[in-house]
Design an enzyme around this catalytic site. Structure first.
Site, PDB file in Angstrom:
ATOM      1  N   ILE A  83       0.947  -1.072  -0.025  1.00  0.00           N
ATOM      2  CA  ILE A  83       0.024  -0.116  -0.127  1.00  0.00           C
ATOM      3  C   ILE A  83       0.958   1.259   0.118  1.00  0.00           C
ATOM      4  O   ILE A  83       0.552   2.261  -0.768  1.00  0.00           O
ATOM      5  CB  ILE A  83      -0.897  -0.175   1.174  1.00  0.00           C
ATOM      6  CG1 ILE A  83      -1.768  -1.443   1.206  1.00  0.00           C
ATOM      7  CG2 ILE A  83      -1.615   1.413   1.135  1.00  0.00           C
ATOM      8  CD1 ILE A  83      -2.545  -1.514   2.587  1.00  0.00           C
ATOM      9  N   TYR A 128       0.006  -9.796  16.997  1.00  0.00           N
ATOM     10  CA  TYR A 128      -0.090  -8.414  16.139  1.00  0.00           C
ATOM     11  C   TYR A 128      -1.210  -7.689  16.427  1.00  0.00           C
ATOM     12  O   TYR A 128      -1.224  -6.683  16.381  1.00  0.00           O
ATOM     13  CB  TYR A 128      -0.261  -9.496  14.855  1.00  0.00           C
ATOM     14  CG  TYR A 128      -0.666  -8.443  13.730  1.00  0.00           C
ATOM     15  CD1 TYR A 128       0.273  -7.726  12.984  1.00  0.00           C
ATOM     16  CD2 TYR A 128      -2.029  -8.551  13.040  1.00  0.00           C
ATOM     17  CE1 TYR A 128       0.049  -6.714  11.936  1.00  0.00           C
ATOM     18  CE2 TYR A 128      -2.281  -7.640  12.042  1.00  0.00           C
ATOM     19  CZ  TYR A 128      -1.162  -6.736  11.437  1.00  0.00           C
ATOM     20  OH  TYR A 128      -1.558  -5.904  10.585  1.00  0.00           O
TER      21      TYR A 128
END
Length: 241
Positions: A17, A145
């Site tokens: 991205i 995470y």
């Protein structure tokens, strides 16, 4: 009225991205990409790629000090990620430490080093990458995470609150499953049954595109984003509404 040219630093900007964000920003601004991965393909005019591990605080300090007063007006903190699907019982303390070091600490350190010059200028845009995992749970990753990305959101909201009124904004983009090269590789490694199970959890029935995620980041970088403070922009295709 034409917007002024800015200087943007994009951490993790050689891929995914953030690469698309760096390309879009380079059309109007000077851009420095900070990444251990090399930039591939043609380097646009106005874009400089720097081999820098933003998880290495000493290396970051040396780089920032070497740039003198040429520090960013726009900071994109996009380093991070973890596509390992591990259960809680499989995680170790080392996994938790690694998740924090990779996903949170670069956000903290780069922000701390760059905010003073933005404050002095009276204008700045900081966009931090979290994840849908940091807002809820993730069928695509693990608890270490998710915890690290939740911390990114908390950091961004507090920093945004403290900097409100200075002209510096801090906001978050929280992508869901986006078809970056890394995510596609993880998807391809799954069994057909596992792919079907995951696909059924997606309201749109598909992964998002890099273009769709990059557009959310670009919105938060703009002159018109001055009243967005501590916002979390979800790019999740309807997950976790």
């Amino acid at each position: 009225m034409t917007a002024p040219q800015r200087l943007a630093w994009v951490a993790g900007g050689a891929q995914g991205i953030c690469r698309e964000v760096a390309l879009r920003l380079s059309a109007h601004h000077r851009v420095v990409v900070l990444d251990v991965a090399p930039w591939t393909g043609t380097v646009p005019s106005g874009l400089r790629s720097v081999d820098l591990d933003v998880c290495d605080t000493r290396a970051v300090d040396d780089f920032v000090d070497g740039e003198g007063e040429d520090l960013p007006d726009i900071l994109i903190n996009g380093v991070g990620g973890d596509t390992r699907r591990l259960g809680v019982e499989q995680l170790t303390e080392a996994d938790a430490v690694s998740a924090i070091q990779f996903n949170l600490l670069p956000v903290v350190h780069l922000t701390v080093r760059c905010v003073p010059s933005m404050w002095k200028l009276g204008w700045g845009r900081i966009v931090n990458f979290a994840s849908s995992a940091g807002m809820s749970y993730s069928p695509f990753s693990n608890a270490a995470y998710a915890a690290a990305k939740a911390a990114v959101i908390g950091w961004s909201k507090q920093a945004g609150y403290e900097l409100a009124g200075t002209g510096v904004t801090v906001n978050v983009v929280a992508p869901g499953p986006i078809s970056t090269d890394r995510v596609v590789r993880a998807w391809d490694a799954l069994s057909e049954q596992a792919q079907d199970d995951l696909r059924r959890q997606l309201p749109t029935g598909r992964y998002g595109t890099v273009d769709e995620a990059a557009s959310a980041v670009m919105m938060l970088c703009g002159e018109e984003a001055g009243y967005m403070i501590g916002s979390v922009v979800n790019v999740t295709g309807g997950l976790y509404l």
